[in-house]
Design an enzyme around this catalytic site. Structure first.
Site, PDB file in Angstrom:
ATOM      1  N   CYS A  81      25.761  -3.765 -19.293  1.00 19.94           N
ATOM      2  CA  CYS A  81      27.062  -4.409 -19.129  1.00 19.94           C
ATOM      3  C   CYS A  81      28.069  -3.523 -18.414  1.00 19.94           C
ATOM      4  O   CYS A  81      29.281  -3.701 -18.550  1.00 19.94           O
ATOM      5  CB  CYS A  81      27.618  -4.869 -20.484  1.00 19.94           C
ATOM      6  SG  CYS A  81      26.556  -6.037 -21.336  1.00 19.94           S
ATOM      7  N   ILE A 140      27.452 -10.491 -24.840  1.00 22.11           N
ATOM      8  CA  ILE A 140      28.003 -11.827 -24.617  1.00 22.11           C
ATOM      9  C   ILE A 140      28.061 -12.077 -23.111  1.00 22.11           C
ATOM     10  O   ILE A 140      28.497 -11.217 -22.350  1.00 22.11           O
ATOM     11  CB  ILE A 140      29.437 -11.952 -25.182  1.00 22.11           C
ATOM     12  CG1 ILE A 140      29.486 -11.556 -26.669  1.00 22.11           C
ATOM     13  CG2 ILE A 140      29.979 -13.367 -24.956  1.00 22.11           C
ATOM     14  CD1 ILE A 140      28.889 -12.531 -27.608  1.00 22.11           C
ATOM     15  N   GLY A 141      27.624 -13.247 -22.690  1.00 23.20           N
ATOM     16  CA  GLY A 141      27.731 -13.631 -21.285  1.00 23.20           C
ATOM     17  C   GLY A 141      27.655 -15.137 -21.167  1.00 23.20           C
ATOM     18  O   GLY A 141      26.694 -15.735 -21.655  1.00 23.20           O
TER      19      GLY A 141
END
EC number: 2.3.1.181
Length: 223
Positions: free
Chosen positions: A178, A148-149
């Site tokens: 990450c 997720i970003g």
């Protein structure tokens, strides 16, 4: 336009690969248009050729082997890998009308991905203190199956999530994904589950109304 998606959101699925820099440029243009009220919101599903992307918190020591192009992404987070076999979901929504709460937005995206993975028999979850979507790997260890970003500009979101359908997992070895070195990376293919990109897109689309409803409830917005 899909029947499952509200008419004020464009649902777009790409069958071919879109170069990462091209996708960034297109998101920037669409972000400005949405903020100006000149375009619909967008949910965009696609794949990229192999690339490493650097978030705003990326540390140089976490780039171990730059075997692919490295691109400054402008999103939050650290280094990630994108490539064939990984399905990307870019989510461009106007939080001016959906609730100005980035935490709620990220939480809603995580839930959307987790629910869609469950449709393929994958038990996935959030992990306290660790960004991403996690599951149990074939050896029983905990491993990341989704990243997720996000970025928010003018309260319009950009970027989103990536889910490992069947990428070459050795490509992740060029970075500390990450910034988390203690855990591995897995995929649906590694778990013995074959999911074609169009199958994933259809399942994601079917879960989209729940994602939007959940976001509205979490932000206290009436729909």
């Amino acid at each position: 336009m899909s029947g499952n998606i509200p008419s004020d959101i464009e649902w777009r699925c790409e069958s071919g690969q879109v170069p990462y820099r091209e996708a960034l440029d297109r998101m920037e243009v669409r972000n400005r248009a949405i903020a100006a009220g000149e375009a619909r919101e967008l949910i965009w599903s696609l794949e990229h050729p192999p690339v490493y992307t650097a978030g705003t918190s990326a540390a140089a020591a976490e780039m171990l082997d730059p075997r692919f192009e490295v691109v400054e992404a402008g999103r939050g987070g650290r280094y990630t890998y994108h490539g064939p076999g990984q399905r990307i979901g870019y989510v461009l929504l106007d939080l001016n009308r959906r609730g100005k709460d980035v935490r709620c937005f990220v939480h809603a995206i995580e839930g959307w991905v987790i629910d869609t993975l469950a449709d393929f028999g994958v038990d996935a979850w959030r992990a306290e203190g660790r960004i991403g979507i996690w599951t149990r790997d074939i050896d029983g260890s905990e491993a990341k199956i989704g990243a997720i970003g996000v970025r928010v500009r003018r309260w319009v979101t950009m970027h989103g999530f990536a889910v490992n359908l069947a990428p070459d997992l050795s490509h992740f070895a060029g970075i500390v994904p990450c910034g988390i070195a203690e855990y591995g990376v897995t995929s649906l293919e590694r778990l013995g589950i074959a999911v074609a990109p169009d199958e994933w897109d259809k399942a994601l689309e079917a879960r989209a109304p729940g994602f939007l409803d959940g976001l509205a409830r979490a932000c206290g917005v009436k729909r």
